[in-house]
Design a protein around this motif. Sequence first.
Motif, mmCIF file in Angstrom:
data_model
loop_
_atom_site.group_PDB
_atom_site.id
_atom_site.type_symbol
_atom_site.label_atom_id
_atom_site.label_comp_id
_atom_site.label_asym_id
_atom_site.label_seq_id
_atom_site.Cartn_x
_atom_site.Cartn_y
_atom_site.Cartn_z
ATOM 1 N N GLN A 35 0.781 -1.397 -0.093
ATOM 2 C CA GLN A 35 0.099 0.094 0.230
ATOM 3 C C GLN A 35 0.949 1.165 0.012
ATOM 4 N N PRO A 36 0.353 2.370 -0.724
ATOM 5 C CA PRO A 36 1.221 3.408 -0.587
ATOM 6 C C PRO A 36 1.126 4.230 0.948
ATOM 7 N N VAL A 37 2.116 4.784 1.343
ATOM 8 C CA VAL A 37 1.814 5.568 2.487
ATOM 9 C C VAL A 37 2.884 6.914 2.554
ATOM 10 N N ALA A 38 2.551 7.656 3.222
ATOM 11 C CA ALA A 38 3.315 9.127 3.185
ATOM 12 C C ALA A 38 4.281 8.822 4.441
ATOM 13 N N VAL A 39 5.545 9.247 4.022
ATOM 14 C CA VAL A 39 6.542 9.050 4.780
ATOM 15 C C VAL A 39 7.367 10.212 4.931
ATOM 16 N N VAL A 40 7.875 10.958 6.385
ATOM 17 C CA VAL A 40 8.654 11.882 6.616
ATOM 18 C C VAL A 40 9.918 11.625 6.444
ATOM 19 N N VAL A 41 10.847 12.279 5.967
ATOM 20 C CA VAL A 41 12.209 11.665 5.714
ATOM 21 C C VAL A 41 13.438 12.987 5.990
ATOM 22 N N ALA A 42 14.187 12.824 6.467
ATOM 23 C CA ALA A 42 15.383 13.532 6.665
ATOM 24 C C ALA A 42 16.038 13.424 5.510
ATOM 25 N N VAL A 43 16.661 14.526 4.836
ATOM 26 C CA VAL A 43 17.325 14.694 3.558
ATOM 27 C C VAL A 43 18.623 15.035 3.972
ATOM 28 N N ASN A 44 19.653 13.923 3.461
ATOM 29 C CA ASN A 44 21.021 14.123 3.756
ATOM 30 C C ASN A 44 21.657 14.395 2.220
ATOM 31 N N ARG A 45 22.507 15.514 2.234
ATOM 32 C CA ARG A 45 22.938 15.982 0.764
ATOM 33 C C ARG A 45 24.456 15.732 0.849
ATOM 34 N N ASP A 46 24.812 15.316 -0.194
ATOM 35 C CA ASP A 46 26.327 15.137 -0.337
ATOM 36 C C ASP A 46 26.580 15.510 -1.822
ATOM 37 N N SER A 47 27.972 15.308 -2.171
ATOM 38 C CA SER A 47 28.290 15.640 -3.506
ATOM 39 C C SER A 47 27.805 14.841 -4.731
ATOM 40 N N ASN A 48 27.125 13.414 -4.055
ATOM 41 C CA ASN A 48 26.597 12.432 -5.027
ATOM 42 C C ASN A 48 25.376 12.667 -5.137
ATOM 43 N N GLY A 49 24.628 13.528 -4.457
ATOM 44 C CA GLY A 49 23.080 13.801 -4.454
ATOM 45 C C GLY A 49 22.424 13.725 -3.242
ATOM 46 N N PHE A 50 21.490 13.025 -2.948
ATOM 47 C CA PHE A 50 20.712 13.069 -1.714
ATOM 48 C C PHE A 50 20.489 11.860 -1.328
ATOM 49 N N ALA A 51 20.362 11.595 0.162
ATOM 50 C CA ALA A 51 19.732 10.212 0.666
ATOM 51 C C ALA A 51 18.893 10.676 1.526
ATOM 52 N N PHE A 52 17.629 9.819 1.537
ATOM 53 C CA PHE A 52 16.559 10.217 2.393
ATOM 54 C C PHE A 52 16.563 8.942 3.513
ATOM 55 N N VAL A 53 16.222 9.587 4.714
ATOM 56 C CA VAL A 53 16.348 8.601 5.903
ATOM 57 C C VAL A 53 14.882 8.815 6.547
#
Length: 63
Positions: A35-53
């Motif tokens: 099922q689709p769900v809405a998730v709050v994520v912290a966004v980590n930025r680095d030289s390669n792009g983004f990572a979502f936690v």
Amino acid sequence: MTVVQQHKPNFEMLRRAFDNGDVALLECQLKATGQPVAVVVAVNRDSNGFAFVPVAMMFSGNP
């Protein structure tokens, strides 16, 4: 230590992320049901792009 005390460091990290604008709301798929769900994520930025936690899942309806 209470459950709330155990999560206080994570809450403070999330508060700082909101203050810095490093938070997003993503649509994800719940692994157990698909099922689709809405998730709050912290966004980590680095030289390669983004990572979502993922830090929280939004409730649908009254929990």
